[in-house]
Design an enzyme around this catalytic site. Sequence first.
Site, PDB file in Angstrom:
ATOM      1  N   ASP A 198       4.507   3.828  -9.801  1.00  0.00           N
ATOM      2  CA  ASP A 198       3.600   2.708 -10.038  1.00  0.00           C
ATOM      3  C   ASP A 198       3.300   2.623 -11.533  1.00  0.00           C
ATOM      4  O   ASP A 198       3.105   3.662 -12.180  1.00  0.00           O
ATOM      5  CB  ASP A 198       2.306   2.910  -9.242  1.00  0.00           C
ATOM      6  CG  ASP A 198       1.469   1.658  -9.170  1.00  0.00           C
ATOM      7  OD1 ASP A 198       0.937   1.228 -10.225  1.00  0.00           O
ATOM      8  OD2 ASP A 198       1.318   1.105  -8.071  1.00  0.00           O
ATOM      9  N   ILE A 199       3.261   1.421 -12.084  1.00  0.00           N
ATOM     10  CA  ILE A 199       2.995   1.271 -13.519  1.00  0.00           C
ATOM     11  C   ILE A 199       1.517   1.464 -13.853  1.00  0.00           C
ATOM     12  O   ILE A 199       1.171   1.621 -15.015  1.00  0.00           O
ATOM     13  CB  ILE A 199       3.502  -0.083 -14.073  1.00  0.00           C
ATOM     14  CG1 ILE A 199       2.802  -1.260 -13.404  1.00  0.00           C
ATOM     15  CG2 ILE A 199       5.016  -0.177 -13.960  1.00  0.00           C
ATOM     16  CD1 ILE A 199       3.064  -2.588 -14.083  1.00  0.00           C
ATOM     17  N   ASN A 210      -1.158  -1.963   2.049  1.00  0.00           N
ATOM     18  CA  ASN A 210      -2.151  -3.027   1.965  1.00  0.00           C
ATOM     19  C   ASN A 210      -1.500  -4.283   2.533  1.00  0.00           C
ATOM     20  O   ASN A 210      -0.423  -4.670   2.099  1.00  0.00           O
ATOM     21  CB  ASN A 210      -2.576  -3.264   0.519  1.00  0.00           C
ATOM     22  CG  ASN A 210      -3.266  -2.057  -0.080  1.00  0.00           C
ATOM     23  OD1 ASN A 210      -3.993  -1.347   0.597  1.00  0.00           O
ATOM     24  ND2 ASN A 210      -3.022  -1.814  -1.348  1.00  0.00           N
ATOM     25  N   HIS A 247       5.164  -2.823   0.650  1.00  0.00           N
ATOM     26  CA  HIS A 247       5.333  -1.593  -0.102  1.00  0.00           C
ATOM     27  C   HIS A 247       4.331  -0.555   0.367  1.00  0.00           C
ATOM     28  O   HIS A 247       3.201  -0.881   0.708  1.00  0.00           O
ATOM     29  CB  HIS A 247       5.214  -1.828  -1.610  1.00  0.00           C
ATOM     30  CG  HIS A 247       3.975  -2.536  -2.050  1.00  0.00           C
ATOM     31  ND1 HIS A 247       3.781  -3.886  -1.847  1.00  0.00           N
ATOM     32  CD2 HIS A 247       2.873  -2.083  -2.685  1.00  0.00           C
ATOM     33  CE1 HIS A 247       2.608  -4.244  -2.351  1.00  0.00           C
ATOM     34  NE2 HIS A 247       2.028  -3.156  -2.863  1.00  0.00           N
ATOM     35  N   GLY A 249      -6.237  -5.975  -0.703  1.00  0.00           N
ATOM     36  CA  GLY A 249      -5.775  -5.536  -2.012  1.00  0.00           C
ATOM     37  C   GLY A 249      -4.296  -5.728  -2.280  1.00  0.00           C
ATOM     38  O   GLY A 249      -3.806  -5.302  -3.317  1.00  0.00           O
ATOM     39  N   GLN A 250      -3.569  -6.368  -1.365  1.00  0.00           N
ATOM     40  CA  GLN A 250      -2.144  -6.600  -1.618  1.00  0.00           C
ATOM     41  C   GLN A 250      -2.008  -7.658  -2.705  1.00  0.00           C
ATOM     42  O   GLN A 250      -2.567  -8.749  -2.586  1.00  0.00           O
ATOM     43  CB  GLN A 250      -1.428  -7.048  -0.347  1.00  0.00           C
ATOM     44  CG  GLN A 250       0.075  -7.170  -0.530  1.00  0.00           C
ATOM     45  CD  GLN A 250       0.823  -7.568   0.744  1.00  0.00           C
ATOM     46  OE1 GLN A 250       0.220  -7.880   1.763  1.00  0.00           O
ATOM     47  NE2 GLN A 250       2.139  -7.546   0.672  1.00  0.00           N
ATOM     48  N   HIS A 260       2.302   2.766  -0.741  1.00  0.00           N
ATOM     49  CA  HIS A 260       1.838   3.582  -1.854  1.00  0.00           C
ATOM     50  C   HIS A 260       1.822   5.028  -1.380  1.00  0.00           C
ATOM     51  O   HIS A 260       1.187   5.332  -0.365  1.00  0.00           O
ATOM     52  CB  HIS A 260       0.408   3.205  -2.257  1.00  0.00           C
ATOM     53  CG  HIS A 260       0.247   1.816  -2.769  1.00  0.00           C
ATOM     54  ND1 HIS A 260       0.170   1.531  -4.113  1.00  0.00           N
ATOM     55  CD2 HIS A 260       0.113   0.637  -2.117  1.00  0.00           C
ATOM     56  CE1 HIS A 260       0.003   0.229  -4.265  1.00  0.00           C
ATOM     57  NE2 HIS A 260      -0.031  -0.338  -3.070  1.00  0.00           N
TER      58      HIS A 260
END
Length: 119
Positions: free
Chosen positions: A35-36, A92, A105, A98-99, A107
């Site tokens: 994750d960035i 999410n 995806h 919170g998507q 997390h």
Amino acid sequence: MAGEPQADCLFCKIVAGDVPATVVRETDTTVAFRDINPQAPTHVLVIPRAHHPNAAALAEAAPDVLAVMMREAREIAAGDGIEGTGYRVVFNTGSGAGQTVFHVHAHVLGGRGLEWPPG
């Protein structure tokens, strides 16, 4: 359409190699990358190569790919040395949850205390 790459989807662009990512694992059906904006020492996203907007849509269309995503989450935890201490896998689904990227995806989070509720 589910499964087809979407031109405006960030994760479809990562799958295609058009947007760079720090890839940690790949299978025929999934890509996993860091994750960035990590929220924990280990924060990796696992995505299907095919576009599905959320976990519910993927479960309906391709439950086998959802199972591969979960297996990959465990492999990532093992590779990052957090399988024994614990990790969290979060999907999410929907903007209210919170998507922000509407390509399903998971997390994979770990490497610090992850008390519940989060915050």
